[in-house]
Motif scaffolding. Sequence first.
Motif, mmCIF file in Angstrom:
data_model
loop_
_atom_site.group_PDB
_atom_site.id
_atom_site.type_symbol
_atom_site.label_atom_id
_atom_site.label_comp_id
_atom_site.label_asym_id
_atom_site.label_seq_id
_atom_site.Cartn_x
_atom_site.Cartn_y
_atom_site.Cartn_z
ATOM 1 N N LEU A 221 0.810 -1.222 0.000
ATOM 2 C CA LEU A 221 0.000 0.000 0.000
ATOM 3 C C LEU A 221 0.844 1.274 0.000
ATOM 4 O O LEU A 221 0.442 2.278 -0.592
ATOM 5 C CB LEU A 221 -0.944 0.020 1.207
ATOM 6 C CG LEU A 221 -2.176 -0.860 1.111
ATOM 7 C CD1 LEU A 221 -2.986 -0.764 2.401
ATOM 8 C CD2 LEU A 221 -3.032 -0.506 -0.090
ATOM 9 N N LEU A 222 1.993 1.249 0.655
ATOM 10 C CA LEU A 222 2.819 2.457 0.707
ATOM 11 C C LEU A 222 3.224 2.909 -0.697
ATOM 12 O O LEU A 222 2.937 4.047 -1.079
ATOM 13 C CB LEU A 222 4.040 2.269 1.602
ATOM 14 C CG LEU A 222 4.978 3.479 1.640
ATOM 15 C CD1 LEU A 222 4.274 4.692 2.235
ATOM 16 C CD2 LEU A 222 6.226 3.159 2.415
ATOM 17 N N PRO A 223 3.862 2.051 -1.502
ATOM 18 C CA PRO A 223 4.193 2.523 -2.851
ATOM 19 C C PRO A 223 2.949 2.795 -3.701
ATOM 20 O O PRO A 223 2.988 3.624 -4.605
ATOM 21 C CB PRO A 223 5.051 1.404 -3.446
ATOM 22 C CG PRO A 223 4.858 0.231 -2.581
ATOM 23 C CD PRO A 223 4.414 0.728 -1.244
ATOM 24 N N ALA A 224 1.841 2.150 -3.404
ATOM 25 C CA ALA A 224 0.604 2.423 -4.145
ATOM 26 C C ALA A 224 0.142 3.853 -3.915
ATOM 27 O O ALA A 224 -0.389 4.495 -4.824
ATOM 28 C CB ALA A 224 -0.482 1.428 -3.732
ATOM 29 N N SER A 225 0.368 4.350 -2.714
ATOM 30 C CA SER A 225 -0.058 5.721 -2.405
ATOM 31 C C SER A 225 0.701 6.757 -3.220
ATOM 32 O O SER A 225 0.232 7.886 -3.396
ATOM 33 C CB SER A 225 0.106 5.996 -0.910
ATOM 34 O OG SER A 225 1.478 6.068 -0.562
ATOM 35 N N PHE A 226 1.862 6.394 -3.751
ATOM 36 C CA PHE A 226 2.661 7.333 -4.539
ATOM 37 C C PHE A 226 1.964 7.745 -5.836
ATOM 38 O O PHE A 226 2.316 8.758 -6.431
ATOM 39 C CB PHE A 226 4.038 6.756 -4.860
ATOM 40 C CG PHE A 226 4.893 6.468 -3.662
ATOM 41 C CD1 PHE A 226 4.633 7.047 -2.423
ATOM 42 C CD2 PHE A 226 5.962 5.603 -3.764
ATOM 43 C CE1 PHE A 226 5.420 6.774 -1.314
ATOM 44 C CE2 PHE A 226 6.758 5.330 -2.663
ATOM 45 C CZ PHE A 226 6.494 5.916 -1.443
#
Length: 134
Positions: free
Chosen positions: A26-31
């Motif tokens: 989810l963290l890189p998806a938020s980018f």
Amino acid sequence: MIKMAININMETLFRTILALVGSIHLLPASFAFMPHKMVSSYGVKLSDSNIELLLRHRALLFGIVAGFLLYAAFTKKQYDQAVTIGLISMLSLKVLYGFIDDIIKVLLQVLYIDVGAAVLLLAGWLSYTLRRER
């Protein structure tokens, strides 16, 4: 009775691992929605709009992987497919790393996180699957 309790606990542990690995994605998806975070998280410059578009698209693909892993964790469905997609997502960076020289330290950290999460996911899946088949 004890065997059933172990299987339930193994499934709970495995589902927790699926959720954890999904959350890691989810963290890189938020980018995709915060491209300025890519600069500090990956240590790369968004030198032009084409690079930004490619990285934001990559972020959306992480979101799809995250969504599927979380779906499997919470619905108790499609475990094998979720593990396969998760492993491909994380280990593909390791494979591609072998073809590229001079990787910056920040990206090496991403690689280590991916490999660690892949090992955790595979271990959880194998433990759950082997216990289930007994």
